[in-house]
Design a protein around this motif. Structure first.
Motif, PDB file in Angstrom:
ATOM      1  N   ASN A  92       0.807  -1.232   0.000  1.00  0.00           N
ATOM      2  CA  ASN A  92       0.000   0.000   0.000  1.00  0.00           C
ATOM      3  C   ASN A  92       0.837   1.277   0.000  1.00  0.00           C
ATOM      4  OD1 ASN A  92      -2.444  -1.435   0.004  1.00  0.00           O
ATOM      5  ND2 ASN A  92      -2.283  -1.749   2.211  1.00  0.00           N
ATOM      6  N   SER A  93       2.138   1.125  -0.184  1.00  0.00           N
ATOM      7  CA  SER A  93       3.020   2.287  -0.176  1.00  0.00           C
ATOM      8  C   SER A  93       3.044   2.963  -1.542  1.00  0.00           C
ATOM      9  CB  SER A  93       4.439   1.842   0.196  1.00  0.00           C
ATOM     10  OG  SER A  93       5.353   2.908   0.010  1.00  0.00           O
ATOM     11  N   PRO A  94       3.054   4.303  -1.583  1.00  0.00           N
ATOM     12  CA  PRO A  94       3.172   4.996  -2.871  1.00  0.00           C
ATOM     13  C   PRO A  94       4.534   4.762  -3.539  1.00  0.00           C
ATOM     14  CG  PRO A  94       3.209   6.579  -1.062  1.00  0.00           C
ATOM     15  CD  PRO A  94       2.905   5.236  -0.465  1.00  0.00           C
ATOM     16  N   THR A  95       5.501   4.263  -2.776  1.00  0.00           N
ATOM     17  CA  THR A  95       6.828   3.992  -3.335  1.00  0.00           C
ATOM     18  C   THR A  95       7.080   2.481  -3.481  1.00  0.00           C
ATOM     19  OG1 THR A  95       7.780   4.254  -1.110  1.00  0.00           O
ATOM     20  CG2 THR A  95       7.892   6.157  -2.600  1.00  0.00           C
ATOM     21  N   PHE A  96       5.998   1.690  -3.535  1.00  0.00           N
ATOM     22  CA  PHE A  96       6.166   0.244  -3.715  1.00  0.00           C
ATOM     23  C   PHE A  96       7.028  -0.044  -4.948  1.00  0.00           C
ATOM     24  CE2 PHE A  96       5.087  -3.710  -5.808  1.00  0.00           C
ATOM     25  CZ  PHE A  96       5.332  -4.608  -4.774  1.00  0.00           C
ATOM     26  N   GLY A  97       8.017  -0.919  -4.786  1.00  0.00           N
ATOM     27  CA  GLY A  97       8.892  -1.302  -5.894  1.00  0.00           C
ATOM     28  C   GLY A  97      10.034  -0.329  -6.151  1.00  0.00           C
ATOM     29  N   LYS A  98      10.049   0.784  -5.439  1.00  0.00           N
ATOM     30  CA  LYS A  98      11.138   1.761  -5.594  1.00  0.00           C
ATOM     31  C   LYS A  98      12.297   1.364  -4.682  1.00  0.00           C
ATOM     32  CE  LYS A  98       8.680   4.411  -8.255  1.00  0.00           C
ATOM     33  NZ  LYS A  98       8.735   4.104  -9.658  1.00  0.00           N
ATOM     34  N   TRP A  99      13.490   1.802  -5.055  1.00  0.00           N
ATOM     35  CA  TRP A  99      14.685   1.454  -4.290  1.00  0.00           C
ATOM     36  C   TRP A  99      15.457   2.710  -3.915  1.00  0.00           C
ATOM     37  CZ3 TRP A  99      19.630   2.590  -6.066  1.00  0.00           C
ATOM     38  CH2 TRP A  99      19.715   2.996  -7.407  1.00  0.00           C
ATOM     39  N   PHE A 100      16.277   2.547  -2.895  1.00  0.00           N
ATOM     40  CA  PHE A 100      17.201   3.592  -2.483  1.00  0.00           C
ATOM     41  C   PHE A 100      18.507   2.908  -2.128  1.00  0.00           C
ATOM     42  CE2 PHE A 100      19.389   6.095   0.742  1.00  0.00           C
ATOM     43  CZ  PHE A 100      19.435   7.333   0.121  1.00  0.00           C
ATOM     44  N   ILE A 148      15.188 -11.064  -7.129  1.00  0.00           N
ATOM     45  CA  ILE A 148      16.443 -11.115  -7.878  1.00  0.00           C
ATOM     46  C   ILE A 148      17.077  -9.719  -7.930  1.00  0.00           C
ATOM     47  CG2 ILE A 148      15.357 -10.833 -10.145  1.00  0.00           C
ATOM     48  CD1 ILE A 148      18.228 -13.247  -9.521  1.00  0.00           C
ATOM     49  N   TRP A 149      18.376  -9.691  -7.745  1.00  0.00           N
ATOM     50  CA  TRP A 149      19.135  -8.436  -7.624  1.00  0.00           C
ATOM     51  C   TRP A 149      19.052  -7.542  -8.861  1.00  0.00           C
ATOM     52  CZ3 TRP A 149      23.367  -7.188 -10.747  1.00  0.00           C
ATOM     53  CH2 TRP A 149      23.808  -8.222 -11.596  1.00  0.00           C
ATOM     54  N   ASN A 150      18.860  -8.162 -10.043  1.00  0.00           N
ATOM     55  CA  ASN A 150      18.857  -7.396 -11.293  1.00  0.00           C
ATOM     56  C   ASN A 150      17.478  -7.350 -11.942  1.00  0.00           C
ATOM     57  OD1 ASN A 150      18.778 -10.073 -12.029  1.00  0.00           O
ATOM     58  ND2 ASN A 150      20.411  -9.950 -13.540  1.00  0.00           N
ATOM     59  N   ASP A 151      16.436  -7.384 -11.134  1.00  0.00           N
ATOM     60  CA  ASP A 151      15.055  -7.315 -11.643  1.00  0.00           C
ATOM     61  C   ASP A 151      14.904  -6.059 -12.513  1.00  0.00           C
ATOM     62  OD1 ASP A 151      12.224  -6.415 -11.698  1.00  0.00           O
ATOM     63  OD2 ASP A 151      11.901  -8.186 -10.458  1.00  0.00           O
ATOM     64  N   PRO A 152      14.477  -6.220 -13.782  1.00  0.00           N
ATOM     65  CA  PRO A 152      14.386  -5.060 -14.675  1.00  0.00           C
ATOM     66  C   PRO A 152      13.300  -4.065 -14.263  1.00  0.00           C
ATOM     67  CG  PRO A 152      13.553  -7.049 -15.760  1.00  0.00           C
ATOM     68  CD  PRO A 152      14.149  -7.487 -14.469  1.00  0.00           C
ATOM     69  N   GLU A 153      12.283  -4.525 -13.560  1.00  0.00           N
ATOM     70  CA  GLU A 153      11.222  -3.614 -13.116  1.00  0.00           C
ATOM     71  C   GLU A 153      11.727  -2.676 -12.018  1.00  0.00           C
ATOM     72  OE1 GLU A 153       6.705  -3.816 -11.246  1.00  0.00           O
ATOM     73  OE2 GLU A 153       7.633  -5.640 -11.995  1.00  0.00           O
ATOM     74  N   ILE A 154      12.555  -3.204 -11.115  1.00  0.00           N
ATOM     75  CA  ILE A 154      13.119  -2.372 -10.041  1.00  0.00           C
ATOM     76  C   ILE A 154      14.254  -1.512 -10.600  1.00  0.00           C
ATOM     77  CG2 ILE A 154      14.244  -2.373  -7.799  1.00  0.00           C
ATOM     78  CD1 ILE A 154      12.881  -5.132  -7.308  1.00  0.00           C
ATOM     79  N   ASN A 155      15.114  -2.118 -11.417  1.00  0.00           N
ATOM     80  CA  ASN A 155      16.172  -1.405 -12.140  1.00  0.00           C
ATOM     81  C   ASN A 155      17.161  -0.680 -11.222  1.00  0.00           C
ATOM     82  OD1 ASN A 155      17.545  -0.687 -14.472  1.00  0.00           O
ATOM     83  ND2 ASN A 155      16.383   1.214 -14.706  1.00  0.00           N
ATOM     84  N   ILE A 156      17.753  -1.439 -10.285  1.00  0.00           N
ATOM     85  CA  ILE A 156      18.742  -0.869  -9.367  1.00  0.00           C
ATOM     86  C   ILE A 156      20.021  -0.552 -10.131  1.00  0.00           C
ATOM     87  CG2 ILE A 156      20.196  -1.333  -7.342  1.00  0.00           C
ATOM     88  CD1 ILE A 156      17.878  -3.195  -6.382  1.00  0.00           C
ATOM     89  N   ASN A 157      20.565   0.602  -9.856  1.00  0.00           N
ATOM     90  CA  ASN A 157      21.815   1.040 -10.485  1.00  0.00           C
ATOM     91  C   ASN A 157      22.997   0.625  -9.594  1.00  0.00           C
ATOM     92  OD1 ASN A 157      23.626   2.273 -12.200  1.00  0.00           O
ATOM     93  ND2 ASN A 157      23.270   4.310 -11.375  1.00  0.00           N
TER      94      ASN A 157
END
Length: 190
Positions: A92-100, A148-157
């Motif tokens: 329910n978070s507005p930042t669901f799927g976002k990373w920092f 998975i660390w390289n999930d394209p939807e999350i797209n961690i740099n």
């Protein structure tokens, strides 16, 4: 004057904690945790388990979380350096799927607080990195999960260009995609 200062991140509840370091000709001293002072800055967190891992340069661990008994984590690097990442899995978070992500190094006085409801991972940037963290719940292997660390939807740099060889466990190479985890999170009511 408090020994701890909260620095907010773009994701609600995900915090960087700056710690005062007392330095002189002998070296330095800092408190890494003080329950009373944490409460005074608004962090009423109870920790029940401490963990320490040692990794060589280029080790990528994660992205891990527990389906039941989620763990909040207070992270510090006591030797070496890492790029530490948290991914919001709160449905329910507005930042669901976002990373920092944040780089943590020995002696920098920084801690990273990742509350319950996040996946967590890190990439070691230096040899003999010692990674220490306090947890708000006990580790239960039967509830261990991840993305998975390289999930394209999350797209961690990830700063992979800072390491020569990337080392990932077989278990972490087989972690599911975020879209697969969403079904599990919904089933568990998270």
């Amino acid at each position: 004057m408090s020994k701890f200062k909260i620095i907010e991140t773009p994701i609600k509840d995900l915090l960087i904690i700056e710690t005062r370091i007392f330095k002189d000709e002998r070296g330095f001293f800092m408190e890494t945790y003080n329950q009373k002072e944490f409460e005074e800055i608004g962090l009423n967190i109870q920790f029940v388990q401490d963990n320490l891992s040692k990794s060589k340069k280029g080790v990528l661990r994660g992205l891990h979380f527990q389906i039941k008994h989620p763990q909040g984590k207070l992270i510090r690097v006591i030797k070496g350096g890492v790029y530490d990442v948290a991914v919001d899995l709160r449905l329910n978070s507005p930042t669901f799927g976002k990373w920092f992500g944040i780089e943590l190094k020995e002696g920098d006085g920084l801690a990273f607080y990742i509350p319950e409801g996040f996946a967590h991972g890190f990439l070691t940037l230096e040899e003999e990195t010692y990674f220490f963290y306090k947890c708000t719940d006990i580790y239960y292997a039967e509830y261990d999960n991840g993305v998975i660390w390289n999930d394209p939807e999350i797209n961690i740099n990830w700063p992979i260009d800072k390491v020569e060889n990337l080392t990932i466990s077989e278990k972490d190479k087989k972690l599911p995609l975020l879209k697969e985890i969403v079904k599990v999170l919904k089933e568990e009511g998270n």
